[in-house]
Design an enzyme around this catalytic site. Structure first.
Site: not given
Ligand SMILES: Cc1cc2nc3c(=O)[nH]c(=O)nc-3n(C[C@H](O)[C@H](O)[C@H](O)COP(=O)(O)O)c2cc1C
Length: 401
Positions: A177, A203
Site C-alpha cells: 500500500y 494495491t
Molecule cells: C481478511 C482479509 C484481509 C485482506 N488484506 C489485504 C491486504 O492487506 N492487501 C490487499 O491488497 N488485499 C487484501 N485483501 C484482499 C485480498 O488480497 C483479495 O483481493 C481478496 O481476498 C479476494 O477475494 P476472496 O477473499 O473472495 O478470495 C484482504 C482480504 C481479506 C479477506
C-alpha cells in the site's frame, strides 16, 4: 397444584419409557454429532471429512472468535459485491468439447518469471496471526506443501517481510500500500527486494477506509469480546469518527507519486484492484508488468461489479501486453477454469486458504489449495481441455446482463 396420582395407573408405562429413551438419545452428544457436523461445534470434523473449500469456512467459524472470523468473512457496507463475487460464477456456463484426449492434464505455467504448478496463487491478506499463531509463516508452509503455490505477502502482514522470507522455501511476492513519500516507498521496496520477493504488487484501491457494517454491528451489539473497542476500530473504523467524515488511508495517491519510486523497483511490478480498461491501460502505459483484476473480495467498495464481469473488457484492452490475473470470490476449480477461459493467466485466492489455515493450521491451507487444484484438473479433463493453452473463450458462455 398437581393432580394426585391415580393409583389404578402404573407410574411407568412402556410408552413413557420409550419416550424417555428417545429424548435421552436425541439429546445425547454422540447422536447429535452424527446428525450435522457443521452445526454441532462440539464435534469438529476431521479434515479428511471435508469435501470442498466451502466446508472449511464452517470449521474456521467454529474455531475462531466471532470477531476474528468476521474479520475474514465480511465485506463492505451491505456486502452486495461480496455476494455477487460468488453469484457471477452461476452466469458462466462451461461448454465441453466431446472428443479430446485428456489422458494427461497439464497445468504448469510461469508468470513474470515465477514458475507455478497450477495457475493459482495466494492473495495478499492482512494479519494472519488472527488465524494461527504461525501467521504468514504458517500460511506459507501450507502453500509450499501444495505444489509450491506462490504466496503474496500483505503490506499489513503480522510479521516483517524478512522474517517471513527467511522461513520460506517457495516463491513469494509482496503487496504494497503506497506511502505518501517517495523515500518511504523506496525504503520498503529495498527491504522487499533484499528479502527475495520476486514481484511487487501495488494495491490501488481503498483510498479511504471502507464502512464495514458487520464489524460495527458486532462492536456495538454482539458479545463483550467482539465488542472490544480496539477490535472494533481495527475491523471497522475509528469509533470516534463522525459519520460522513472521511477515514483517510491513501487519499493522496496519484501517478506522480507512483512514478517517483518506479526506478527503485527491480522486480516486476503489478497493479492490483483494477476494474476498468482505462486503469489497466494506465498501468501498462506507466511501464508496469502485470494487472490483478480485483475488488478486494468486496471489502473495499460495495456495489462495484464482480471481477469476472469486467475481466473480458480488461483483457481486451491489455491485448496481451502484460499478464492479467484475477481474484475475488474464487472457491472452486471450475471458477478458476472460467477465469482462464475469459483471459486470466492466474487466479489469487484470499479467504479460501485463510479458512483452511484457521480450521486446521498449515495442513488446512494445503488441503484447500489441493482441493481447488484437483477440481481444476477434473474440470479441464471433463471439458476436453488437456492443456492451459487449449483453454479459450469458446469454453464458456457468459451472460452478465
Ligand atoms: C481478511 C482479509 C484481509 C485482506 N488484506 C489485504 C491486504 O492487506 N492487501 C490487499 O491488497 N488485499 C487484501 N485483501 C484482499 C485480498 O488480497 C483479495 O483481493 C481478496 O481476498 C479476494 O477475494 P476472496 O477473499 O473472495 O478470495 C484482504 C482480504 C481479506 C479477506
Amino acid at each position: 397444584m398437581r393432580a394426585p396420582r391415580d393409583p389404578s395407573q402404573p407410574s411407568f408405562t412402556r410408552r413413557s419409557g420409550l419416550r424417555n429413551l428417545a429424548v435421552f438419545m436425541a439429546s445425547s452428544q454422540l447422536m447429535r454429532s452424527q446428525q450435522d457436523t457443521f452445526r454441532d461445534h462440539s464435534r469438529v470434523p476431521r479434515m479428511d471429512e471435508l469435501v470442498t473449500s466451502f466446508d472449511f469456512e464452517s470449521v474456521a467459524h467454529a474455531k475462531l472468535s466471532e470477531d476474528a472470523f468476521q474479520n475474514t468473512a465480511l465485506g463492505a457496507e451491505g456486502e452486495f459485491t461480496t455476494r455477487r463475487n460468488r453469484q457471477v460464477f452461476d452466469w458462466v456456463e462451461l461448454i465441453p468439447r466431446a472428443v479430446a484426449d485428456v489422458s494427461s492434464v497439464q497445468t504448469a505455467t510461469e508468470i513474470l518469471g515465477t514458475k507455478m504448478a497450477f495457475p493459482i496463487m495466494i492473495a495478499p491478506t492482512a494479519t494472519q496471526l488472527l488465524l494461527h499463531p504461525g501467521g504468514e509463516m504458517a500460511m506459507h508452509q501450507g502453500a509450499t506443501a501444495a505444489s509450491n503455490t506462490p504466496m503474496l505477502i500483505s503490506f499489513n502482514a503480522s510479521f516483517p517481510v524478512d522474517k517471513i522470507a527467511a522461513a520460506a522455501t517457495g516463491p513469494l511476492w509482496y503487496q504494497l500500500y503506497p506511502r505518501d513519500t517517495p523515500e518511504e516507498n523506496r525504503e520498503i521496496v529495498e527491504r522487499v527486494q533484499e528479502a527475495g520477493c520476486r514481484a511487487l504488487v501495488i494495491t490501488l484501491d481503498a483510498p479511504v477506509g471502507e464502512l464495514r457494517e458487520r464489524a460495527l454491528h458486532l462492536r456495538n451489539l454482539a458479545t463483550p469480546r467482539a465488542s472490544n473497542p480496539q477490535r472494533g476500530r481495527r475491523l471497522g473504523q475509528d469509533p470516534n469518527q463522525k459519520y460522513g467524515a472521511l477515514n483517510r488511508q491513501r487519499p493522496w495517491m496519484d501517478w506522480k507519486l507512483l512514478d517517483s519510486f518506479r526506478k527503485s523497483i527491480k522486480i516486476p511490478i503489478i497493479g492490483k484492484a483494477i476494474l476498468t480498461a482505462e486503469d489497466a491501460n494506465e498501468c501498462v502505459e506507466h511501464g508496469w508488468d502485470g494487472i490483478i483484476v480485483s475488488n478486494h473480495g468486496g471489502r473495499s467498495n460495495d456495489y462495484v461489479p464482480a471481477t469476472l464481469e469486467v475481466l473480458p473488457e480488461i483483457v481486451k484492452a491489455v491485448q496481451g501486453r502484460v499478464p492479467v490475473m484475477i481474484d475475488s470470490g474464487f472457491r472452486r476449480g471450475s471458477d478458476v477454469l472460467k477465469a482462464l477461459a475469459l483471459g486470466a493467466k492466474a487466479v489469487c485466492l484470499g479467504r479460501a486458504p485463510r479458512y483452511g489455515l484457521a480450521a486446521y493450521g498449515p495442513e488446512g491451507a494445503t488441503r484447500v489449495l489441493e482441493i481447488i487444484q484437483g477440481e481444476l484438473v477434473m474440470a479441464m479433463a471433463a471439458t476436453g481441455r488437456a492443456t492451459l493453452d487449449s483453454i479459450d473463450r469458446s469454453l464458456v458462455r457468459a451472460d452478465f446482463s
